[in-house]
Write an enzyme that holds these catalytic residues in place. Structure first.
Site, PDB file in Angstrom:
ATOM      1  CG  HIS A   1      -5.653  -2.886  -0.377  1.00 48.32           C
ATOM      2  ND1 HIS A   1      -4.922  -2.637  -1.334  1.00 48.32           N
ATOM      3  CD2 HIS A   1      -5.162  -2.252   0.959  1.00 48.32           C
ATOM      4  CE1 HIS A   1      -4.041  -1.492  -0.916  1.00 48.32           C
ATOM      5  NE2 HIS A   1      -4.125  -1.496   0.390  1.00 48.32           N
TER       6      HIS A   1
ATOM      7  CG  ASP B   1      -2.083   0.989   1.387  1.00 42.25           C
ATOM      8  OD1 ASP B   1      -2.994   0.892   0.340  1.00 42.25           O
ATOM      9  OD2 ASP B   1      -1.684   2.089   2.099  1.00 42.25           O
TER      10      ASP B   1
END
Length: 345
Positions: free
Chosen positions: A320, A122
């Site tokens: 994610h 991320d």
């Protein structure tokens, strides 16, 4: 021209002999320019620095630390500045990309090492990429999880964000004004985190035809579009409690200040406009992660932007939270890349 930071190395912090022998994880604080970074270390061997994203902590690497250690690596997961037990400067500009790069360099030096492989997820992926770009003398290989490398370029970022989403507000714009997102999140940190994690998970995430939490209608909150009544398999009550307790202690301003430096980073990194990362690199993405859809052009550009790319994987059905959703698979890929993908040991 803004130059990449070259901090003076602090005194090395060497793991106690008994921990080196047993391979137990060790927590410590090390000095960096203007503060300290909390890290968790396990194993001996070539250094692998693990950098988390939003809204996480070193804990997001808790499954990979023992796996990397068992494979013969010195695995070190940090709390990025603004998170956990690391320093939390007050000024927004203290969270610019150059500061994060300086932190990573200082951690490597504090551990008595000259070089490291840096791996991020991320925002940590972007921090890892820029660490490799600005300090190739220190970071000799880079692994990117979730968010592909995008060289600096194009219009001012906040101008781009303001045009995304049509009548709705893009979440990065929503995060820009200090105090605004904090008021939403800090009213119920545990509940907000649970909803955010579930909304981006491969199994529990928002359906393809659902309303995205990344686009906020006028007068609404980001959490109004979170998934309700679902919990990712990996997010146990104990794990959610541990994460929430850290943010309940620290608040969210430090974490959100990373987003508030988008324009500052664009200015600081002007000298590296369009620059490729040439070291050996790895990319792992989730097939159900919005980042792999939004940034498909960045992935397609890897032959130009990551000429040293030696492995790229898109995990079917994964969202994610790659190293949380698929810890064993991510560990296997990472260890194989470290051992046979052209990464120097």
């Amino acid at each position: 021209m803004t130059q990449p930071p070259r901090p003076h190395p602090p005194t090395p912090a060497t793991a106690p002999a008994e921990h080196q022998a047993t391979g137990e994880p060790v927590h410590r604080l090390v000095d960096v320019p203007g503060g300290r970074i909390h890290l968790v270390e396990q194993g001996t061997g070539p250094l692998v620095l693990l950098v988390h994203g939003f809204p996480e902590s070193w804990r997001s690497w808790r499954h990979l630390l023992p796996a990397l250690a068992a494979a013969g690596h010195r695995a070190v997961a940090i709390d990025v500045r603004g998170y956990g037990r690391s320093s939390k400067p007050d000024a927004v500009e203290e969270y610019r990309m150059l500061a994060h790069v300086a932190d990573n360099v200082a951690v490597v030096r504090a551990l008595g090492e000259e070089t490291a492989t840096v791996v991020g997820h991320d925002w940590g992926s972007t921090i890892a990429a820029n660490s490799a770009l600005l300090r190739p003398d220190v970071f000799t290989a880079v692994g990117l999880l979730g968010v592909p490398y995008q060289p600096r370029g194009g219009p001012r970022p906040t101008d781009i964000f303001s045009m995304i989403g049509g009548p709705d507000e893009f979440y990065v714009s929503y995060f820009q004004r200090p105090g605004r997102a904090e008021a939403e999140i800090e009213a119920d940190i545990r509940g907000w985190l649970a909803g955010f994690y579930a909304s981006l998970d491969g199994k529990t995430g928002v359906p393809e035809d659902g309303d995205s939490p990344f686009f906020i209608p006028a007068g609404a909150k980001m959490s109004d579009r979170f998934v309700r009544g679902a919990r990712p398999d990996w997010l146990t009550d104990d794990e959610l409690d541990a994460i929430a307790e850290e943010f309940e202690r620290t608040g969210f301003t430090g974490a959100l200040n990373r987003y508030r430096n988008a324009d500052r980073d664009w200015e600081d990194l002007a000298a590296w406009d369009g620059a490729p990362i040439r070291q050996p690199s790895l990319f792992i993405g989730g097939q159900r992660d919005a980042s792999t859809t939004w940034l498909a052009d960045a992935i397609a550009a890897f032959p130009t932007t990551l000429p040293g790319l030696t492995a790229s994987h898109l995990l079917e059905g994964c969202g994610h939270w790659l190293q949380e959703e698929r810890p064993d698979e991510v560990a296997r890929i990472l260890i194989a890349w470290l051992g046979g993908g052209g990464v120097a040991g």
